[in-house]
Design an enzyme around this catalytic site. Structure first.
Site, PDB file in Angstrom:
ATOM      1  N   CYS A  18      -3.299  -2.721   1.992  1.00  0.00           N
ATOM      2  CA  CYS A  18      -4.278  -2.795   0.896  1.00  0.00           C
ATOM      3  C   CYS A  18      -4.844  -4.202   0.732  1.00  0.00           C
ATOM      4  CB  CYS A  18      -3.655  -2.332  -0.428  1.00  0.00           C
ATOM      5  SG  CYS A  18      -3.193  -0.588  -0.474  1.00  0.00           S
ATOM      6  N   ARG A  19      -4.061  -5.071   0.119  1.00  0.00           N
ATOM      7  CA  ARG A  19      -4.577  -6.390  -0.243  1.00  0.00           C
ATOM      8  C   ARG A  19      -4.790  -7.324   0.944  1.00  0.00           C
ATOM      9  NH1 ARG A  19       0.010  -7.589  -4.493  1.00  0.00           N
ATOM     10  NH2 ARG A  19       1.126  -6.396  -2.918  1.00  0.00           N
TER      11      ARG A  19
END
Length: 158
Positions: A18-19
Site C-alpha cells: 500500500c504505502r
C-alpha cells in the site's frame, strides 16, 4: 546494488503493498520528471514477509493510475543488505521504524539513515497511516502525503 556514486532510497511499510509502493512510484516519477532518476537507486520493501511477490493493492494502483503514475513493483521483505546498500530507508510509521531499527542492530556496518518519510512533510503530518482497511479516500490521502514528502526529500537531496 547502490553504487557509491548514486543516491539511494528504500521506502518501507508493513506489507509493501500500500504505502511504500505509492511512495516509491511517486518518488520515481518526480525523479524522472526532474531528469535525475539515473542518479538514484529507488526501491520499496516490507518489514513483514506476508506479501512477498505480490503486486501492490489494487486500490493503490488505481490511485496512482488516476494521477498518471505506473508501477511494476512486487512486494519484498527488507534484507540485511538493504542496511548497507541504501543511504536512506524511509518508513511510514513508528512501528516500521521500531522494526527497522531492531533489524539494523543485527547488521554489521549498517550505514542506512532510517527516518520517517513524514519527517519531510511541510504540513508536519509525521505518520502515513496504513490505508489497507480504509477506502479510496484513504489511499488518496496516502498519495497526497507521499507527494509532499517525496518532493521535500528530493529537494533536500538534489
Amino acid at each position: 546494488m547502490a553504487a557509491n556514486s548514486r543516491k539511494s532510497v528504500l521506502f518501507v511499510c508493513l506489507g509493501n503493498i500500500c504505502r511504500s509502493p505509492i511512495a516509491e512510484a511517486v518518488f520515481r516519477k518526480m525523479a524522472t520528471d526532474k531528469d535525475v532518476v539515473d542518479e538514484w537507486v529507488i526501491d520499496g520493501g516490507a518489514t513483514s514477509d506476508w506479501n512477498t511477490g505480490s503486486l501492490p493493492d489494487a486500490r493503490g494502483l488505481a490511485c496512482l493510475s488516476k494521477h498518471g503514475i505506473e508501477t511494476n513493483h512486487r512486494a519484498r521483505q527488507v534484507t540485511k543488505e538493504d542496511f548497507t546498500n541504501f543511504k536512506y530507508i524511509l518508513c511510514m510509521d513508528e512501528s516500521n521504524m521500531s522494526d527497522l531499527n531492531k533489524k539494523a542492530k543485527s547488521v554489521k556496518n549498517s550505514t542506512a539513515k532510517i527516518e520517517l518519510l513524514g519527517s519531510y512533510d511541510p504540513e508536519k503530518q509525521l505518520i502515513i497511516k496504513d490505508p489497507y482497511y480504509g477506502g479510496d479516500e484513504d489511499f488518496e490521502k496516502v498519495y497526497e502525503q507521499c507527494v509532499r514528502c517525496c518532493k521535500a526529500f528530493l529537494e533536500a537531496n538534489s
